[in-house]
Motif scaffolding. Structure first.
Motif, PDB file in Angstrom:
ATOM      1  N   LEU A 143      37.956  43.255  37.310  1.00 30.04           N
ATOM      2  CA  LEU A 143      37.668  41.830  37.500  1.00 30.04           C
ATOM      3  C   LEU A 143      38.345  40.988  36.420  1.00 30.04           C
ATOM      4  O   LEU A 143      38.760  39.851  36.674  1.00 30.04           O
ATOM      5  CB  LEU A 143      36.161  41.604  37.492  1.00 30.04           C
ATOM      6  CG  LEU A 143      35.429  42.054  38.765  1.00 30.04           C
ATOM      7  CD1 LEU A 143      33.925  42.110  38.541  1.00 30.04           C
ATOM      8  CD2 LEU A 143      35.765  41.130  39.940  1.00 30.04           C
ATOM      9  N   LYS A 155      41.233  41.680  35.024  1.00 28.62           N
ATOM     10  CA  LYS A 155      42.638  41.568  35.446  1.00 28.62           C
ATOM     11  C   LYS A 155      42.781  40.575  36.604  1.00 28.62           C
ATOM     12  O   LYS A 155      43.737  39.795  36.662  1.00 28.62           O
ATOM     13  CB  LYS A 155      43.166  42.943  35.870  1.00 28.62           C
ATOM     14  CG  LYS A 155      43.184  43.991  34.763  1.00 28.62           C
ATOM     15  CD  LYS A 155      44.120  43.621  33.643  1.00 28.62           C
ATOM     16  CE  LYS A 155      44.216  44.744  32.608  1.00 28.62           C
ATOM     17  NZ  LYS A 155      44.979  44.332  31.416  1.00 28.62           N
ATOM     18  N   GLU A 156      41.797  40.631  37.516  1.00 22.09           N
ATOM     19  CA  GLU A 156      41.832  39.708  38.663  1.00 22.09           C
ATOM     20  C   GLU A 156      41.705  38.264  38.185  1.00 22.09           C
ATOM     21  O   GLU A 156      42.374  37.360  38.709  1.00 22.09           O
ATOM     22  CB  GLU A 156      40.686  40.045  39.621  1.00 22.09           C
ATOM     23  CG  GLU A 156      40.670  39.198  40.885  1.00 22.09           C
ATOM     24  CD  GLU A 156      39.527  39.560  41.819  1.00 22.09           C
ATOM     25  OE1 GLU A 156      39.187  38.717  42.684  1.00 22.09           O
ATOM     26  OE2 GLU A 156      38.968  40.661  41.675  1.00 22.09           O
ATOM     27  N   SER A 211      45.061  36.922  36.796  1.00 20.91           N
ATOM     28  CA  SER A 211      46.099  36.672  37.796  1.00 20.91           C
ATOM     29  C   SER A 211      45.686  35.621  38.838  1.00 20.91           C
ATOM     30  O   SER A 211      46.532  35.128  39.582  1.00 20.91           O
ATOM     31  CB  SER A 211      46.466  37.970  38.518  1.00 20.91           C
ATOM     32  OG  SER A 211      45.334  38.513  39.175  1.00 20.91           O
ATOM     33  N   ALA A 212      44.401  35.263  38.867  1.00 22.87           N
ATOM     34  CA  ALA A 212      43.914  34.321  39.877  1.00 22.87           C
ATOM     35  C   ALA A 212      44.395  32.897  39.595  1.00 22.87           C
ATOM     36  O   ALA A 212      44.566  32.493  38.441  1.00 22.87           O
ATOM     37  CB  ALA A 212      42.385  34.342  39.926  1.00 22.87           C
ATOM     38  N   LYS A 257      39.433  30.990  40.071  1.00 23.42           N
ATOM     39  CA  LYS A 257      38.796  31.666  38.940  1.00 23.42           C
ATOM     40  C   LYS A 257      37.269  31.590  38.995  1.00 23.42           C
ATOM     41  O   LYS A 257      36.560  32.502  38.558  1.00 23.42           O
ATOM     42  CB  LYS A 257      39.313  31.080  37.624  1.00 23.42           C
ATOM     43  CG  LYS A 257      40.769  31.441  37.329  1.00 23.42           C
ATOM     44  CD  LYS A 257      41.181  31.006  35.941  1.00 23.42           C
ATOM     45  CE  LYS A 257      42.664  31.265  35.674  1.00 23.42           C
ATOM     46  NZ  LYS A 257      43.010  32.695  35.729  1.00 23.42           N
ATOM     47  N   VAL A 287      35.894  34.482  40.833  1.00 20.34           N
ATOM     48  CA  VAL A 287      35.956  35.736  40.059  1.00 20.34           C
ATOM     49  C   VAL A 287      34.813  35.773  39.043  1.00 20.34           C
ATOM     50  O   VAL A 287      34.179  36.805  38.838  1.00 20.34           O
ATOM     51  CB  VAL A 287      37.313  35.868  39.339  1.00 20.34           C
ATOM     52  CG1 VAL A 287      37.353  37.175  38.543  1.00 20.34           C
ATOM     53  CG2 VAL A 287      38.464  35.829  40.331  1.00 20.34           C
TER      54      VAL A 287
END
Length: 255
Positions: free
Chosen positions: A163, A165-166, A169-170, A175, A178
């Motif tokens: 999460l 890392k996600e 990159s989001a 965001k 996330v």
């Protein structure tokens, strides 16, 4: 009679018996480049939890200590020449015959005794570890590399790393989702994992508030403070945990 005093008397007898009979090794008190000499005055500053520290407790008259000098010198050189090791590991030694308060504090009963003090923890008998492997530069180095390899897991929650890392990159407008997913995941955790999970959420919210550069700047700030040796022992664990979790948002996995 205290154990260290008995050992010291044995050493005096050994020196007397061999007077005029040759050195039998190098001088453990010799100043070695890339190896810190510890005393009661500087011990807390060097062994402060900011980095991993390998400490040799020695006596000048100890034959095994004398024979270990070249290996310890080589270890200092190996650590210094490796940027990753240099930034995270300290090699040190202390004359525990002259500074018996340090030997007594860490249950040193003979010479040489090698103790490992892990990063992220204030030095104590509870957090230190005995080194019982070979007394060679190669063996010391492998031991330290194994400890460094375990660093990545400190305070990290595997289920939340993805999460993190996600989140990085989001897109900005994604965001918030996330963060919500991370909060939901943390709610399912228990104990220490839940406490560490809260750091992921806190870091994400700070990054939204202050911008993406917060992630790298905050990690650099924490590492600089920890390396400076001025952090209160009570704050070392908290700051080390946060620094480690911040690694989940960066390139730690590429090391």
């Amino acid at each position: 009679m205290r154990p260290l005093l008995i050992v010291a008397l044995m050493g005096v007898l050994a020196l007397t018996a061999h007077a005029g009979g040759g050195g039998g090794g190098d001088d453990p008190t010799e100043k070695l480049e890339n190896v810190h000499d510890l005393t009661p005055d500087n011990f807390e500053k060097v062994v402060n939890g900011a980095k991993h520290v390998l400490v040799e407790f020695y006596a000048p008259w100890c034959g095994h200590c004398k024979r270990m000098v070249p290996e310890y010198k080589k270890l200092g050189e190996l650590v210094s020449s490796d940027p990753k090791l240099k930034n995270r590991v300290v090699v040190a030694k202390v004359n525990a015959d002259a500074h018996r308060s340090l030997g007594d504090r860490f249950d040193v009963r003979g010479f040489p005794t090698i103790k490992f003090f892990p990063a992220g923890k204030a030095p104590s008998k509870e957090t230190m570890q005995d080194y019982n492997q070979a007394r060679t530069a190669t063996a010391f180095l492998e031991f330290l590399k194994e400890k460094m390899a375990a660093d990545k897991g400190f305070a990290r929650v595997e289920a939340l790393d993805a999460l993190a890392k996600e989140f990085v990159s989001a897109a900005d407008d994604a965001k918030a989702k996330v963060i919500a997913d991370t909060e939901a995941a943390v709610a399912e955790l228990e104990g220490e994992a839940k406490d560490n999970g809260a750091l992921y959420v806190s870091i994400m919210k700070k990054a939204v508030e202050k911008g993406a550069e917060y992630l790298t700047k905050e990690k650099a700030r924490l590492e600089k403070m920890l390396s400076g040796g001025s952090v209160n022992a009570a704050k070392v664990d908290e700051m080390s945990r946060k620094s480690s979790v911040l690694g989940a948002f960066g390139d730690d996995d590429d090391e």
